[in-house]
Design a protein around this motif. Sequence first.
Motif, short mmCIF file in Angstrom:
data_model
loop_
_atom_site.label_atom_id
_atom_site.label_comp_id
_atom_site.label_asym_id
_atom_site.label_seq_id
_atom_site.Cartn_x
_atom_site.Cartn_y
_atom_site.Cartn_z
N ARG A 135 1.68 7.01 -5.91
CA ARG A 135 0.36 6.76 -6.48
C ARG A 135 0.44 5.17 -6.85
O ARG A 135 1.50 4.32 -6.74
CB ARG A 135 0.58 7.49 -8.00
CG ARG A 135 0.44 8.92 -7.69
CD ARG A 135 0.44 9.39 -9.31
NE ARG A 135 0.57 10.79 -9.33
CZ ARG A 135 0.66 11.68 -10.55
NH1 ARG A 135 0.46 10.94 -11.46
NH2 ARG A 135 0.75 12.90 -10.31
N LEU A 136 -0.83 4.64 -7.25
CA LEU A 136 -0.75 3.27 -7.69
C LEU A 136 -0.06 2.97 -8.86
O LEU A 136 -0.24 3.66 -9.68
CB LEU A 136 -2.24 2.95 -8.32
CG LEU A 136 -3.40 3.21 -6.92
CD1 LEU A 136 -4.69 2.82 -7.52
CD2 LEU A 136 -2.82 2.40 -5.56
N ALA A 140 0.89 -1.28 0.12
CA ALA A 140 0.04 0.15 0.08
C ALA A 140 1.06 1.35 -0.03
O ALA A 140 1.99 1.25 0.74
CB ALA A 140 -0.81 -0.01 1.19
N GLY A 141 0.50 2.37 -0.61
CA GLY A 141 1.21 3.47 -0.97
C GLY A 141 0.78 4.44 -0.07
O GLY A 141 -0.64 4.61 0.51
N ARG A 153 9.15 -2.72 -3.77
CA ARG A 153 7.65 -2.77 -3.74
C ARG A 153 6.85 -1.94 -4.94
O ARG A 153 7.18 -0.87 -5.30
CB ARG A 153 7.13 -2.19 -2.37
CG ARG A 153 7.46 -3.15 -1.30
CD ARG A 153 6.73 -4.38 -1.17
NE ARG A 153 7.23 -5.49 -0.23
CZ ARG A 153 6.66 -6.45 0.35
NH1 ARG A 153 5.53 -6.81 -0.18
NH2 ARG A 153 7.07 -7.18 1.19
N GLY A 154 5.92 -2.86 -5.41
CA GLY A 154 4.96 -1.95 -6.36
C GLY A 154 3.81 -1.72 -5.56
O GLY A 154 3.18 -2.51 -4.90
N ILE A 155 3.12 -0.47 -5.91
CA ILE A 155 2.04 0.13 -5.17
C ILE A 155 0.70 -0.41 -5.63
O ILE A 155 0.56 0.02 -6.86
CB ILE A 155 2.09 1.59 -4.92
CG1 ILE A 155 3.39 1.90 -4.33
CG2 ILE A 155 0.86 2.10 -4.20
CD1 ILE A 155 3.61 1.38 -2.86
N ILE A 171 6.17 5.62 3.75
CA ILE A 171 5.47 5.72 2.54
C ILE A 171 5.01 4.51 1.82
O ILE A 171 4.48 4.72 0.77
CB ILE A 171 6.82 6.55 1.51
CG1 ILE A 171 7.68 5.91 1.31
CG2 ILE A 171 7.01 7.93 2.08
CD1 ILE A 171 8.69 6.55 0.06
N ALA A 172 5.23 3.29 2.40
CA ALA A 172 4.67 2.30 1.85
C ALA A 172 4.48 1.20 3.18
O ALA A 172 5.25 1.13 3.90
CB ALA A 172 5.56 1.68 0.58
N TYR A 173 3.39 0.17 2.77
CA TYR A 173 2.95 -0.68 4.22
C TYR A 173 2.92 -2.03 3.61
O TYR A 173 2.09 -2.16 2.31
CB TYR A 173 1.69 0.10 4.60
CG TYR A 173 1.74 1.50 4.94
CD1 TYR A 173 2.19 1.70 6.35
CD2 TYR A 173 1.66 2.50 4.35
CE1 TYR A 173 2.13 3.13 6.73
CE2 TYR A 173 1.61 3.77 4.37
CZ TYR A 173 1.86 4.25 5.72
OH TYR A 173 1.92 5.54 5.99
#
Length: 327
Positions: A137-138, A124-125, A294-296, A270-272
């Motif tokens: 963003r996605l 998640a972003g 990671r890809g969001i 900034i990412a989870y």
Amino acid sequence: MNDIRDANTKMRGLPPEQRAEILQELVAKKTEVLKKLRVAVINAIPHEYAATNIVFGEPEVIPVIGKREAMIEYVTLQDRAGNDLYVALAGTSGQGIAQAAAATALIAHKCPWLETVILIGIAAGQPNLSDKEKDVRLGDIVVGDKMIQYDHIKRTDGKTELRGDNLQPGDSGMLATVRRLVASQFRTDSNAPRKAWEDFISLNVSKLANAERPSPPQDPNSVKRNYSKGHNFQRSDDLPFVHVGTIGSANILLKDAAFRNELNQNHKIIAYEMEGAGVAIAAASMRMGYLNVRGICDYGDSSKDDNWQTYASLCAASFARAIIEGA
């Protein structure tokens, strides 16, 4: 490695002396390959592994010698100078910090010359609808230079104190490569280096089911952005942008915008995601480096769905390969 597989077959029915000679040759050849495996990649779930397989290429196998030995898959990539790079594929760990730690320990045991583990997957972003430069963003990519386990806390009379902020940071050597690749995003001159990860995405998107980039209306924030900062910040609206920063890891499937924003405000996350802390902990115990790519695929809020997961997996795998090859 077909000669190793053939040797296993030939040993059947042979006298002990000949079997011992073949076995010695077999072990020597297997050790030769193991010594070349200095990097391993880990995925948590099947579509992340599928994306990694597509981007990295079909693996070769080091066959087992004894009944209790585990099979090792690996791929051969090339660096910018054309040298072969051997990369072990650890497979899928399953979701969760403990599962990822176990997978890291297992691949380190199987590949004793391993130096670095790369975790490739989705996350998640952290959106920022008022600051274009900080808006994750996605479809974007986040590489962690710091890791926080945000569910490792001390709770006293309703107050919480974070205990999971002392994890080993990402591998410094690989992060140097990451920052060089990130810098290339800002170049528009004719001599700007190619963005290898974008090539990997375009070359492989048709080879993976549901991997096409979703349309803008499938990003719930596409109509909410109202930037008051970063107006001159240049980034593509239809290609992944790479961010480097703190990644938060926990045994929590996050769908809570208020909690997410609190973590961002307090710890600059900034990412989870759900596995990185396990890889960081296990890598430190094995005296190895690690990197989290990671890809969001969602925003960790009530709008969470699965539409971006495969595309995000493809983006993460593509950038991870670019890091390894130093492209």
